[in-house]
Scaffold this active site. Structure first.
Site, PDB file in Angstrom:
ATOM      1  NE  ARG A 117      42.161  23.783  -1.433  1.00 59.67           N
ATOM      2  CZ  ARG A 117      43.366  23.925  -1.872  1.00 59.67           C
ATOM      3  NH1 ARG A 117      44.321  24.761  -1.350  1.00 59.67           N
ATOM      4  NH2 ARG A 117      43.906  23.296  -2.921  1.00 59.67           N
ATOM      5  CB  THR A 159      48.438   2.422  -4.265  1.00 62.42           C
ATOM      6  OG1 THR A 159      47.135   3.023  -4.459  1.00 62.42           O
ATOM      7  CG2 THR A 159      48.769   1.095  -4.498  1.00 62.42           C
ATOM      8  CG  HIS A 195      44.759  20.916  -7.784  1.00 64.02           C
ATOM      9  ND1 HIS A 195      45.243  21.661  -6.628  1.00 64.02           N
ATOM     10  CD2 HIS A 195      45.712  21.337  -8.577  1.00 64.02           C
ATOM     11  CE1 HIS A 195      46.432  22.160  -6.946  1.00 64.02           C
ATOM     12  NE2 HIS A 195      46.446  22.246  -8.312  1.00 64.02           N
ATOM     13  CG  ASP A 249      46.823  23.652  -3.259  1.00 61.79           C
ATOM     14  OD1 ASP A 249      46.066  23.347  -4.155  1.00 61.79           O
ATOM     15  OD2 ASP A 249      46.911  24.653  -2.379  1.00 61.79           O
TER      16      ASP A 249
END
Length: 214
Positions: free
Chosen positions: A13, A165, A186, A190
């Site tokens: 990543r 939330t 991000h 993703d």
């Protein structure tokens, strides 16, 4: 609880992390509705049930356990603990509590009840001392349902952990639906990861055996 620094040179990543953390810093939120009919039909208190379910899925996937050290290194916690809000009606403030996660819901529910009994009526931001580093925030606004919810964090681009939330649930064609907003970074998470999270969360709370030992 363990914390492992990520070897970024071997991290698949890395390119995406660098892009969304440094080149184009980006956080986002996704709002969804969860079918919580199965929970309510069992007569289980909703808040601890959802805390348990959310934490269970968080602990499945490393992208929801990734954070920065004070020195700015990227690493992953082996497991996470929910840090959740408790409302005080007398002065309309809230406190943050945390409860150790247990794989069995009955064990988690017992620990939650003990924390609520011991610290729930104490005012202040953190009445329960010793908040661990491996906590993530969960809150609920049970007074109103919503279709959209977004947090605006001044230092949000340096905050990698998810924020959850919940809103007020409502009935739609005999189904009870709970609004849930998920704030993510991000750089580590993703849209695919958040959608997988939502699908697995819905599957978990709909299973008969998930809350069988309540």
């Amino acid at each position: 609880m363990e914390f492992q620094i990520i070897d970024q040179q071997a991290w698949p990543r890395k390119e995406y992390f660098d892009h969304y953390f440094s080149a184009v810093p980006c956080t986002y939120s996704i709002n969804t509705k969860l079918d919580i009919t199965a929970i309510l039909q069992k007569g289980i208190k909703l808040y601890p049930a959802m805390l348990y379910a959310i934490t269970t899925i968080v602990n499945r996937h490393s992208e929801f356990r990734t954070t920065l050290t004070p020195d700015g290194e990227v690493g992953v916690f082996s497991d996470m603990i929910p840090c959740y809000t408790v409302f005080h009606k007398d002065n309309e403030t809230f406190s943050n509590l945390w409860t150790e996660y247990h794989p069995r819901f009955g064990d988690f529910l017992q620990a939650y009840r003990q924390d609520l009994e011991q610290y729930g009526d104490i005012h202040g931001m953190e009445p329960k001392p010793g908040t661990p580093a491996n906590t993530f925030p969960v809150s609920m606004v049970p007074w109103v349902t919503f279709d959209g919810f977004n947090l605006n964090l001044q230092n949000g681009y340096n905050y990698l952990l998810p924020i959850f939330t919940m809103g007020k649930y409502y009935t739609d064609q005999e189904r009870c639906l709970l609004p849930l907003a998920i704030q993510a970074h991000h750089a580590v998470c993703d849209g695919f990861h958040v959608c997988r999270f939502i699908n697995e969360l819905q599957e978990l709370i709909s299973k008969e055996e998930t809350f069988a030992d309540a």
